[in-house]
Design an enzyme around this catalytic site. Structure first.
Site, PDB file in Angstrom:
ATOM      1  N   ASP A  60      -5.976 -11.901  -0.580  1.00 22.30           N
ATOM      2  CA  ASP A  60      -5.783 -11.890   0.879  1.00 22.30           C
ATOM      3  C   ASP A  60      -6.986 -11.233   1.550  1.00 22.30           C
ATOM      4  OD1 ASP A  60      -4.596 -12.015   3.395  1.00 22.30           O
ATOM      5  OD2 ASP A  60      -3.358 -10.222   3.065  1.00 22.30           O
ATOM      6  N   ARG A 216       5.307  -1.854   1.594  1.00 18.15           N
ATOM      7  CA  ARG A 216       5.773  -0.465   1.615  1.00 18.15           C
ATOM      8  C   ARG A 216       7.255  -0.257   1.362  1.00 18.15           C
ATOM      9  NH1 ARG A 216       2.339   0.484   6.965  1.00 18.15           N
ATOM     10  NH2 ARG A 216       2.804  -1.760   7.003  1.00 18.15           N
TER      11      ARG A 216
HETATM   12  O1  LIG Z   1      -0.148 -11.164   9.350  1.00 19.73           O
HETATM   13  C1  LIG Z   1      -0.256 -10.472   8.310  1.00 19.73           C
HETATM   14  C2  LIG Z   1      -1.090 -10.840   7.264  1.00 19.73           C
HETATM   15  C3  LIG Z   1      -1.128 -10.061   6.141  1.00 19.73           C
HETATM   16  N1  LIG Z   1      -0.399  -8.936   6.036  1.00 19.73           N
HETATM   17  C4  LIG Z   1      -0.478  -8.148   4.781  1.00 19.73           C
HETATM   18  O2  LIG Z   1       0.808  -8.103   4.160  1.00 19.73           O
HETATM   19  C5  LIG Z   1       1.072  -6.818   3.640  1.00 19.73           C
HETATM   20  C6  LIG Z   1       2.293  -6.246   4.302  1.00 19.73           C
HETATM   21  O3  LIG Z   1       2.544  -4.966   3.781  1.00 19.73           O
HETATM   22  P1  LIG Z   1       3.801  -4.092   4.276  1.00 19.73           P
HETATM   23  O4  LIG Z   1       3.586  -2.767   3.579  1.00 19.73           O
HETATM   24  O5  LIG Z   1       5.035  -4.816   3.805  1.00 19.73           O
HETATM   25  O6  LIG Z   1       3.731  -3.977   5.754  1.00 19.73           O
HETATM   26  C7  LIG Z   1      -0.200  -5.977   3.844  1.00 19.73           C
HETATM   27  O7  LIG Z   1      -0.962  -6.046   2.674  1.00 19.73           O
HETATM   28  C8  LIG Z   1      -0.936  -6.708   4.967  1.00 19.73           C
HETATM   29  O8  LIG Z   1      -2.342  -6.628   4.818  1.00 19.73           O
HETATM   30  C9  LIG Z   1       0.415  -8.567   7.061  1.00 19.73           C
HETATM   31  O9  LIG Z   1       1.111  -7.533   7.012  1.00 19.73           O
HETATM   32  N2  LIG Z   1       0.479  -9.367   8.180  1.00 19.73           N
END
Ligand SMILES: O=c1ccn([C@@H]2O[C@H](COP(=O)(O)O)[C@@H](O)[C@H]2O)c(=O)[nH]1
Length: 239
Positions: A60, A216
């Site tokens: 990503d 998280r």
């Molecule tokens: O629009 C977006 C694109 C990517 N992310 C990524 O997903 C995870 C979410 O992590 P949480 O801890 O569940 O919040 C994180 O790696 C972001 O870089 C996103 O949140 N939204």
């Protein structure tokens, strides 16, 4: 595919030691996401670690640049043999087309399967208000997300990243073959943090998401294995 395989856990940690520790804590996870922090810190070494454990990989890196630069980055990323790769839809139609061609070239040159290329529509940390007042986008947020997804589809991408709140609309408009990957997923018992447009895992899956990115709520839990198990149990009620 069983529902647990639809959960992607981000390795949002600072270094390879912490990443391996997290993987070892959650051996049942089959799909891991490598994002900006870890890839910047470790480079492709982390991808080798995941491959040696037969894990699927969502790289990503959210590319956002001019078409020529994005194409070069996509060629390089595709050569690693990852499963999913991201680019921002707002890089524009020409960059999306260049990226689509570049992942094929990069994978073919390396003799690996090309990744599914998916477009970030609107980050799940952005609210309707921020879209309008900070980013000065005059469309309503769901309409803008749809426009970004349709442009990505027209440019030949395999899917889009959207919040669970938009997934039903995108599924209707983009069809069943278009991959929809949803971050911003939050069980009722988890804190939202910086995520602005969330739904629960079961709601996201029911709405038509192919994959749920859940960080998280699992990785920062006092007992990550227990948090993972609770989410899997919730998803089993949908299947
Ligand atoms: O629009 C977006 C694109 C990517 N992310 C990524 O997903 C995870 C979410 O992590 P949480 O801890 O569940 O919040 C994180 O790696 C972001 O870089 C996103 O949140 N939204």
């Amino acid at each position: 595919m069983n529902t647990n395989e639809k959960i992607i856990i981000p390795l949002d940690v600072a270094n390879i030691t912490d990443a391996i520790a997290l993987m070892e804590k959650l051996p049942q996870v089959s799909f891991w996401k490598v994002g900006l922090e870890l890839f910047t810190s470790t480079g492709p070494q982390i991808l080798q670690e995941l491959k040696s454990r037969q894990k699927r990989i969502f790289l990503d890196l959210k590319f956002h640049d001019i078409p020529n630069t994005v194409a070069g980055a996509c060629r390089a990323a595709a050569s690693y043999g990852v499963d999913l790769l991201t680019i921002h839809a707002t890089a524009g139609r020409d960059a999306l087309k260049a990226a689509t061609e570049a992942v094929q070239t990069g994978a073919a040159q390396a003799g690996v399967e090309p990744p599914k290329l998916i477009a970030i529509t609107v980050l799940t940390s952005i609210s309707s208000r921020q879209l309008a007042f900070d980013l000065k986008i005059p469309l309503e947020l769901p309409e803008y997300v749809l426009e970004m997804a349709l442009m990505a589809q027209e440019a030949g991408l395999d899917g889009a990243v959207c919040s669970p709140q938009e997934v039903a609309q995108l599924r209707d408009s983009c069809g069943n073959e278009f991959l929809l990957v949803c971050p911003g997923v939050r069980p009722t018992w988890a804190e939202k943090g910086d995520q602005k447009r969330s739904l629960t895992p079961s709601q996201a899956l029911q709405a038509g998401a192919n994959y749920l990115v859940i960080g998280r709520p699992v990785t920062a839990a006092a007992e990550p294995e227990l948090a993972w198990k609770k989410i899997c149990e919730e998803l089993a009620t949908v299947a």
